[in-house]
Every structure is written in structure tokens, then in C-alpha cells.
Design a protein around this motif. Structure first.
Motif, PDB file in Angstrom:
ATOM      1  N   ARG A   1     -16.342   2.773 -53.515  1.00  0.00           N
ATOM      2  CA  ARG A   1     -15.029   2.131 -53.610  1.00  0.00           C
ATOM      3  C   ARG A   1     -13.922   3.132 -53.927  1.00  0.00           C
ATOM      4  O   ARG A   1     -12.782   2.731 -54.172  1.00  0.00           O
ATOM      5  CB  ARG A   1     -15.061   1.044 -54.685  1.00  0.00           C
ATOM      6  CG  ARG A   1     -16.064  -0.077 -54.403  1.00  0.00           C
ATOM      7  CD  ARG A   1     -16.133  -1.073 -55.537  1.00  0.00           C
ATOM      8  NE  ARG A   1     -14.835  -1.675 -55.813  1.00  0.00           N
ATOM      9  CZ  ARG A   1     -14.599  -2.527 -56.812  1.00  0.00           C
ATOM     10  NH1 ARG A   1     -15.602  -2.866 -57.623  1.00  0.00           N
ATOM     11  NH2 ARG A   1     -13.403  -3.031 -57.010  1.00  0.00           N
ATOM     12  N   PHE A   2     -14.235   4.416 -53.920  1.00  0.00           N
ATOM     13  CA  PHE A   2     -13.229   5.435 -54.239  1.00  0.00           C
ATOM     14  C   PHE A   2     -12.115   5.444 -53.203  1.00  0.00           C
ATOM     15  O   PHE A   2     -12.367   5.498 -51.995  1.00  0.00           O
ATOM     16  CB  PHE A   2     -13.887   6.817 -54.306  1.00  0.00           C
ATOM     17  CG  PHE A   2     -12.921   7.936 -54.599  1.00  0.00           C
ATOM     18  CD1 PHE A   2     -12.387   8.090 -55.861  1.00  0.00           C
ATOM     19  CD2 PHE A   2     -12.542   8.824 -53.595  1.00  0.00           C
ATOM     20  CE1 PHE A   2     -11.499   9.119 -56.134  1.00  0.00           C
ATOM     21  CE2 PHE A   2     -11.661   9.849 -53.862  1.00  0.00           C
ATOM     22  CZ  PHE A   2     -11.132   9.999 -55.138  1.00  0.00           C
ATOM     23  N   ASP A   3     -10.881   5.379 -53.672  1.00  0.00           N
ATOM     24  CA  ASP A   3      -9.705   5.375 -52.803  1.00  0.00           C
ATOM     25  C   ASP A   3      -8.926   6.671 -53.028  1.00  0.00           C
ATOM     26  O   ASP A   3      -8.311   6.845 -54.082  1.00  0.00           O
ATOM     27  CB  ASP A   3      -8.815   4.176 -53.117  1.00  0.00           C
ATOM     28  CG  ASP A   3      -7.583   4.098 -52.224  1.00  0.00           C
ATOM     29  OD1 ASP A   3      -7.455   4.944 -51.308  1.00  0.00           O
ATOM     30  OD2 ASP A   3      -6.746   3.201 -52.438  1.00  0.00           O
ATOM     31  N   PRO A   4      -8.939   7.605 -52.082  1.00  0.00           N
ATOM     32  CA  PRO A   4      -8.237   8.887 -52.283  1.00  0.00           C
ATOM     33  C   PRO A   4      -6.738   8.734 -52.471  1.00  0.00           C
ATOM     34  O   PRO A   4      -6.090   9.617 -53.029  1.00  0.00           O
ATOM     35  CB  PRO A   4      -8.570   9.669 -51.007  1.00  0.00           C
ATOM     36  CG  PRO A   4      -8.983   8.650 -50.015  1.00  0.00           C
ATOM     37  CD  PRO A   4      -9.629   7.538 -50.785  1.00  0.00           C
ATOM     38  N   ALA A   5      -6.162   7.621 -52.023  1.00  0.00           N
ATOM     39  CA  ALA A   5      -4.727   7.397 -52.216  1.00  0.00           C
ATOM     40  C   ALA A   5      -4.406   6.928 -53.628  1.00  0.00           C
ATOM     41  O   ALA A   5      -3.240   6.930 -54.032  1.00  0.00           O
ATOM     42  CB  ALA A   5      -4.217   6.378 -51.198  1.00  0.00           C
ATOM     43  N   HIS A   6      -5.421   6.506 -54.372  1.00  0.00           N
ATOM     44  CA  HIS A   6      -5.273   6.101 -55.771  1.00  0.00           C
ATOM     45  C   HIS A   6      -6.384   6.761 -56.574  1.00  0.00           C
ATOM     46  O   HIS A   6      -7.196   6.095 -57.210  1.00  0.00           O
ATOM     47  CB  HIS A   6      -5.325   4.578 -55.913  1.00  0.00           C
ATOM     48  CG  HIS A   6      -4.209   3.869 -55.223  1.00  0.00           C
ATOM     49  ND1 HIS A   6      -4.259   3.519 -53.886  1.00  0.00           N
ATOM     50  CD2 HIS A   6      -2.988   3.476 -55.666  1.00  0.00           C
ATOM     51  CE1 HIS A   6      -3.133   2.914 -53.544  1.00  0.00           C
ATOM     52  NE2 HIS A   6      -2.343   2.871 -54.606  1.00  0.00           N
ATOM     53  N   ALA A   7      -6.392   8.079 -56.541  1.00  0.00           N
ATOM     54  CA  ALA A   7      -7.498   8.835 -57.145  1.00  0.00           C
ATOM     55  C   ALA A   7      -7.405   8.932 -58.655  1.00  0.00           C
ATOM     56  O   ALA A   7      -8.379   9.264 -59.318  1.00  0.00           O
ATOM     57  CB  ALA A   7      -7.554  10.237 -56.541  1.00  0.00           C
TER      58      ALA A   7
END
Length: 222
Positions: free
Chosen positions: A106-112
Motif C-alpha cells: 500500500r506504499f504510495d510514493p506521492a505520500h511517502a
């Protein structure tokens, strides 16, 4: 016996941080305890052995390396608040680059979040904890203890990076580049969640201040 206990604590520490996470022991334990059960078991085991190691350092024969001064206690006192905040922001959050993460799919690079600032936040917290505790503990046993943890935290990220590259393959470099492409990516997935975690970090700091004399026999307030 003081040095023997200190050496024994180090041996047990290294064994408990290597054997349970390697095959065939890790699959065997996970099969019987479940993934969450294994994580809980390993966390309790690690904290228990770490506590013994710190206590054993205090029992080792005193070999002074520098004189203690009251100002030295303010270094870990101030740094531990930062450590608690970093840990609160990192533990249980998705982080495919390092350990301590959860639900990495579920990792979101835009909200790291904090992962934008450091791929290994828990190693950073470990380095700050260990290095700051060297200052007021100028005896040989504690310098060996905290110095070892400082060096491990500083160089451990490279070892983890190599392992994660092997595991993630071609996905590692593009994901790393996407995360670091903009400081805007340091935004958390939820501001309310981030504030709650920061509040927990402050609470953890207070608990550690209260429990430190009971756990380690020394007041952090000097």
C-alpha cells in the motif's frame, strides 16, 4: 563476572538477531505463531535482550574514558524526543525500502512521509539514540555498547539497500527515484494520522523518562 556477563549478553544478542529470522527457523516459527505472532514474539525477544545488554554494560567493571559533566545529560535528553517522534512516524507504516514497515503493497510514493527524507528512519532513530547516549556515558563498556549500535545504524542501511535491491529487482531504482523526485512527496497519507503519531511519540518520550530509572537504574534527568 561483569565482563563475562557483558560478553554473554552480546553473544545472545547476535544469536537472537540472526537465527530467528533465517530459514529454517523463521518459516517454522511463522507456521506455528502466525506472521503477527512471530512479529510480536521477535519484538519482545529483541527488547528483552537489548535490556539485558544495557544492564550488563552497567554491571561491567568501570573503565573511565572521560569525566562526566552535568551538561552531558542534556544531549540524550533532547535527542530522545527526536528519536521517539521518528519512531512514531515510521513503525507500522508502509516502507518497502527498509525494515519496520507494514502493508508495503500500500506504499504510495506521492505520500511517502518520512520515507521521503530517509529510506531507513528506524536506523536513523537508532543512530541518534546510540550516539547521544555515548556523551554522558564515558566508560569503556558503554562506549563499546553505544558505539557498536551507532556504527551498525550508520552502515546498516547499505546492507539493507543491497538486500532490498535483490528482492525488488528492477522495481527498486524507479520507486526510489519517484519517492525522491519532489519534497512534496514527504506529505503523509493523512495529516490527522501523522499528528496522532506525533502525539504518540511525545507520549512515548514521557513514558521513557518515567520508566528509565526503573528499567536501567539511572535517571535521565541527571
Amino acid at each position: 563476572m561483569g565482563w563475562l556477563e557483558f560478553i554473554a549478553a552480546w553473544v545472545v544478542f547476535f544469536l537472537t538477531h540472526s537465527l530467528p529470522i533465517r530459514p529454517p527457523m523463521r518459516p517454522w516459527l511463522q507456521h506455528r505463531l502466525g506472521r503477527r505472532g512471530f512479529t510480536l514474539f521477535y519484538s519482545i525477544l529483541s527488547l528483552g535482550v537489548l535490556w539485558w545488554l544495557i544492564v550488563a554494560a552497567g554491571r561491567a567493571p568501570y573503565v573511565g574514558l572521560w569525566e562526566w559533566a552535568r551538561w552531558q545529560t542534556h544531549v540524550p535528553l533532547a535527542m530522545m524526543l527526536v528519536v521517539c517522534l521518528i519512531a512514531a512516524l515510521a513503525i507500522g507504516r508502509p516502507n518497502p525500502f527498509s525494515f519496520g514497515g507494514a502493508q508495503n503493497d500500500r506504499f504510495d510514493p506521492a505520500h511517502a512521509g518520512i520515507v521521503r527524507l530517509t529510506r531507513h528512519p528506524l536506523l536513523l532513530a537508532l543512530a541518534l539514540w546510540a550516539a547521544s547516549h555515548i556523551v554522558p556515558n564515558g566508560d569503556l563498556a558503554h562506549v563499546l555498547l553505544f558505539g557498536t549500535f551507532t556504527l551498525f545504524a550508520l552502515f546498516g542501511g547499505r546492507l539493507i539497500d543491497r538486500r532490498r535491491k535483490r528482492e525488488m529487482g528492477a522495481d527498486w531504482a524507479p520507486l526510489k527515484a519517484e519517492v525522491t523526485s519532489s519534497f512534496a512527496n514527504a506529505r503523509p497519507a493523512s495529516w490527522s494520522g501523522a499528528l496522532a503519531r506525533l502525539a504518540l511519540g511525545v507520549a512515548l518520550y514521557g513514558v521513557l523518562l518515567w520508566a528509565h530509572p526503573w528499567l536501567f537504574g539511572v535517571s535521565p534527568l541527571g
